[in-house]
Write an enzyme that holds these catalytic residues in place. Sequence first.
Site, short mmCIF file in Angstrom:
data_model
loop_
_atom_site.label_atom_id
_atom_site.label_comp_id
_atom_site.label_asym_id
_atom_site.label_seq_id
_atom_site.Cartn_x
_atom_site.Cartn_y
_atom_site.Cartn_z
N HIS A 19 32.10 48.35 55.93
CA HIS A 19 32.01 49.76 55.54
C HIS A 19 33.06 50.56 56.29
O HIS A 19 33.19 50.45 57.51
CB HIS A 19 30.62 50.30 55.85
CG HIS A 19 30.41 51.70 55.37
ND1 HIS A 19 30.07 52.00 54.07
CD2 HIS A 19 30.51 52.90 56.02
CE1 HIS A 19 29.95 53.31 53.93
NE2 HIS A 19 30.21 53.88 55.11
N SER A 20 33.82 51.39 55.57
CA SER A 20 34.84 52.26 56.13
C SER A 20 35.87 51.41 56.89
O SER A 20 36.52 50.56 56.29
CB SER A 20 34.19 53.33 57.01
OG SER A 20 35.09 54.36 57.29
N MET A 21 36.04 51.59 58.19
CA MET A 21 36.95 50.72 58.93
C MET A 21 36.62 49.26 58.70
O MET A 21 37.50 48.40 58.59
CB MET A 21 36.90 51.03 60.43
CG MET A 21 37.82 50.17 61.28
SD MET A 21 37.56 50.32 63.06
CE MET A 21 36.05 49.34 63.28
N SER A 28 33.39 48.78 51.27
CA SER A 28 32.58 49.98 51.09
C SER A 28 33.24 51.18 51.79
O SER A 28 33.60 51.09 52.97
CB SER A 28 31.18 49.74 51.65
OG SER A 28 30.37 50.88 51.57
#
Length: 258
Positions: free
Chosen positions: A89-91, A117
């Site tokens: 997720h993200s990073m 994500s």
Amino acid sequence: MRNPWFGRGEPGQAAAVRLFCLPYAGGSASAYRGWPALAPARLEVCPLELPGRGGRIGEPPLTRLRPMADAVAGALAPYADRPYAVFGHSMGGLLAFEVTRTLRRRGLPLPVHLFVSAAAAPDLRRTRPPVHRAPDADVLEELRVLGGTPAELLDDEELMQLMLPTVRADFSVLETYEYRPDRPLPVPLTVFGGTDDPLVPVRDLDGWRDQTSAGARLRIVSGGHFYLHPAAAELMAVIAGAAAVQLAAANDDQEIGA
């Protein structure tokens, strides 16, 4: 000796499919603490603990993405002895992508599915001002804008002083990343995005399709950048559906051997 990459315990031997989960900037393996209860039987959720957080808070955090991807690929390699997927997720989404690229360069088994994500396509130029060298107040304000950290934690000065070096390191990972063109991955890709994500609008997700030769699909989830938490059951349903073929094959093998 305890494996520091798996603070909740090393992956077991009963899983048909393993799901390795990578955290967002400033996050830890605890972001996925509720996921094992949502997963179907024989899909094992395996959150990874990166240096500088959780049980590894005393270790210096990494500040560049490729060394981080190299380290994570090395941690995963011993557990690629059965089908596995990677979620980030993200990073963590960008990291999951570069980890998969690293595994391919090393000639190691690739995941059966990659889940990205709340991460913009990797070849898009970052437009937000860099903050990893900014004053503490600016870093904290960036965290407030992203919305993933409760206000009571942001207001806890002692806790924030403990966490800011890791947060800065993670922002450095994102802000210094340079995309390098390469051939598409032969791995199916599912990309998640949030309807109201202020950091990664839906239009920034389309470019992920160019990163796979095995098909990509986009799933939009209600919420902001951290829909990960309220939509955990929805995400797991999609993940389990993608892993259904491997899980069904494992169940058939178990019945035959019974």
